[in-house]
Design an enzyme around this catalytic site. Structure first.
Site, PDB file in Angstrom:
ATOM      1  N   ARG A  63       0.600  -1.259   0.281  1.00  0.00           N
ATOM      2  CA  ARG A  63       0.429   0.039  -0.060  1.00  0.00           C
ATOM      3  C   ARG A  63       0.776   1.697  -0.009  1.00  0.00           C
ATOM      4  O   ARG A  63       0.858   1.932  -0.636  1.00  0.00           O
ATOM      5  CB  ARG A  63      -0.893  -0.118   1.175  1.00  0.00           C
ATOM      6  CG  ARG A  63      -2.453  -0.730   1.314  1.00  0.00           C
ATOM      7  CD  ARG A  63      -3.251  -0.623   1.481  1.00  0.00           C
ATOM      8  NE  ARG A  63      -4.437  -1.442   1.640  1.00  0.00           N
ATOM      9  CZ  ARG A  63      -4.963  -2.014   2.807  1.00  0.00           C
ATOM     10  NH1 ARG A  63      -4.673  -2.082   3.766  1.00  0.00           N
ATOM     11  NH2 ARG A  63      -5.988  -2.762   2.573  1.00  0.00           N
ATOM     12  N   HIS A  67       0.609   4.383  -2.937  1.00  0.00           N
ATOM     13  CA  HIS A  67      -0.094   5.296  -2.334  1.00  0.00           C
ATOM     14  C   HIS A  67       1.925   6.585  -2.683  1.00  0.00           C
ATOM     15  O   HIS A  67       1.344   7.790  -3.009  1.00  0.00           O
ATOM     16  CB  HIS A  67       0.174   5.662  -0.824  1.00  0.00           C
ATOM     17  CG  HIS A  67      -1.226   5.282  -0.319  1.00  0.00           C
ATOM     18  ND1 HIS A  67      -2.187   6.184   0.493  1.00  0.00           N
ATOM     19  CD2 HIS A  67      -2.317   4.466  -0.752  1.00  0.00           C
ATOM     20  CE1 HIS A  67      -3.276   5.484   0.727  1.00  0.00           C
ATOM     21  NE2 HIS A  67      -2.992   3.738   0.125  1.00  0.00           N
ATOM     22  N   ASN A  92      -3.559   9.046   4.219  1.00  0.00           N
ATOM     23  CA  ASN A  92      -1.887   7.395   4.441  1.00  0.00           C
ATOM     24  C   ASN A  92      -2.092   7.496   6.232  1.00  0.00           C
ATOM     25  O   ASN A  92      -1.564   7.299   6.684  1.00  0.00           O
ATOM     26  CB  ASN A  92      -1.261   8.379   4.319  1.00  0.00           C
ATOM     27  CG  ASN A  92      -0.905   8.704   2.215  1.00  0.00           C
ATOM     28  OD1 ASN A  92      -1.472   7.818   1.747  1.00  0.00           O
ATOM     29  ND2 ASN A  92      -0.655   9.653   2.339  1.00  0.00           N
ATOM     30  N   HIS A 227      -8.323   2.952   6.215  1.00  0.00           N
ATOM     31  CA  HIS A 227      -8.358   1.646   6.444  1.00  0.00           C
ATOM     32  C   HIS A 227      -7.869   0.160   6.335  1.00  0.00           C
ATOM     33  O   HIS A 227      -6.635   0.927   5.382  1.00  0.00           O
ATOM     34  CB  HIS A 227     -10.031   0.790   5.293  1.00  0.00           C
ATOM     35  CG  HIS A 227      -9.609   0.666   4.059  1.00  0.00           C
ATOM     36  ND1 HIS A 227     -10.110   1.340   3.458  1.00  0.00           N
ATOM     37  CD2 HIS A 227      -8.976  -0.285   3.358  1.00  0.00           C
ATOM     38  CE1 HIS A 227      -9.618   0.538   2.374  1.00  0.00           C
ATOM     39  NE2 HIS A 227      -9.422  -0.423   2.292  1.00  0.00           N
TER      40      HIS A 227
END
Length: 363
Positions: A63, A67, A92, A227
């Site tokens: 992730r 990002h 973030n 999340h």
């Protein structure tokens, strides 16, 4: 086309990916071969140690890589601790794995000071986290340099949980990614211990290898709202369950037999911090059931369900659910291609940027 494997079962098609893609923006495989020969081995060792201690670090690194690349390009701007930094933006806020990058950088600075960029460490760590989780290995082009700017306001361009398909397609296109990349990279990380793929039992070594690719590569896009892996907070769902588009009813795209279950997990006026599995029925291991849930009206977030409801994206969901071994193998290769394209977004090479001494601060 059937996947080809070498003796160690590394998919040769992942090597072919590099030949099929233009060598982008000054990066190449083996960039540190002479200047820091152990660079990739050190990153791999550090990732292995952390993931062995805490398996949730693996998808966290994936992730973080997404990002980072999606905001200002793959330049490690997500790692900087500055005023109003990118990492402090709401999308973030729940990223994890920063300590892994710092540990790898510390070791590399000891043996190769000022050589290996934090941006490359993050790219390698994302790949190695997949491998450590049982997935396929692919070549990572290196030679990126680290950015000098990190701003929280730039993170608003990340795909959001309420984005329409039009907006999602546009955001991906702006980064040079196509609709297939969108569907592939938006698959949610799930965690079910299962022995089936597409409803077929996994029985032999080749099938198991394919399953591992599917399991680990089922995406890592974390929508704004922060999340955690495979879950979303009830606070993000309640408007969809009770007051969709400012009405007094639910989103009609939700499977009506599934709606009572979601409402029982997230009652109106209940605990907004409670977590709900994004990949319903798949809790403990990466698998492909995310796409099956989309087909059955069980997508948790609005942006997820739209992937099935729009014909431009639905055809890729259907393709991923095709069922044949050939399609499964090809999916693994297509995901690898998407990862390569993602890693080429906005890289800095040559005299652009710098090689940071520590990853959370500009030199």
């Amino acid at each position: 086309m059937e996947a080809l494997y070498s003796n160690n079962k590394t998919p040769i098609l992942f090597l072919i990916i590099l030949a099929m893609s233009a060598l982008g923006q000054g990066t190449r495989v083996g960039f540190y071969r002479t200047t820091c020969p152990r660079a990739e081995i050190i990153v791999q060792s550090v990732v292995q140690s952390f993931v062995n201690s805490n398996p949730t670090i693996a998808p966290g690194l994936l992730r973080m890589f997404f990002h980072d690349c999606f905001v200002r390009g793959c330049d490690a701007s997500i790692l900087l601790d500055v005023s109003y930094a990118e990492k402090t933006a709401p999308p973030n806020s729940r990223l994890r794995g920063f300590e892994v990058i710092d540990a790898a950088k510390s070791q590399l600075e000891t043996i190769c000071p000022g050589v290996v960029s934090c941006a490359d460490i993050l790219a390698l760590a994302a790949r190695d986290s997949v491998v450590q989780s049982g997935g396929f290995w692919w070549e990572v082009r290196t030679g990126r340099r680290d950015g000098l700017v990190s701003r929280d306001c730039d993170a608003t361009n990340l795909p959001g949980r309420k984005d329409s398909i039009e907006v999602q397609i546009r955001k991906f296109a702006e980064k040079g990614l196509n609709i297939q990349d969108l569907v592939t990279l938006t698959g949610k990380l799930s965690r079910k211990n299962t022995t089936t793929v597409y409803g077929h039992n996994i029985t032999n070594g080749t099938d198991l290898l394919i399953k591992k690719s599917m399991d680990v590569f089922m995406g890592f896009l974390d929508h704004p709202g922060g999340h955690t892996i495979g879950t979303a907070a009830c606070a993000l769902l309640c408007s969809r369950l009770y007051h969709f588009n400012n009405t007094t009813g639910p989103d009609p795209a939700i499977n009506q037999t599934f709606l009572p279950h979601l409402r029982s997990l997230c009652p109106e006026g209940g605990d907004g911090a409670k977590r709900v599995d994004l990949d319903t029925g798949s809790v403990h291991k990466f698998d492909i059931s995310y796409y099956e849930n989309l087909k059955n009206g069980r997508g948790i977030l609005e942006s997820d369900s739209q992937l099935w409801n729009d014909p431009r994206t639905q055809r890729f969901v259907e393709w991923f659910l095709g069922g044949s071994r050939q399609q499964q193998s090809k999916f693994s290769v297509e995901f690898g291609k998407s990862m390569v394209r993602l890693g080429d977004i906005g890289v800095k090479t040559g005299d652009k940027g710098e090689i940071r001494r520590v990853c959370n601060a500009i030199n």
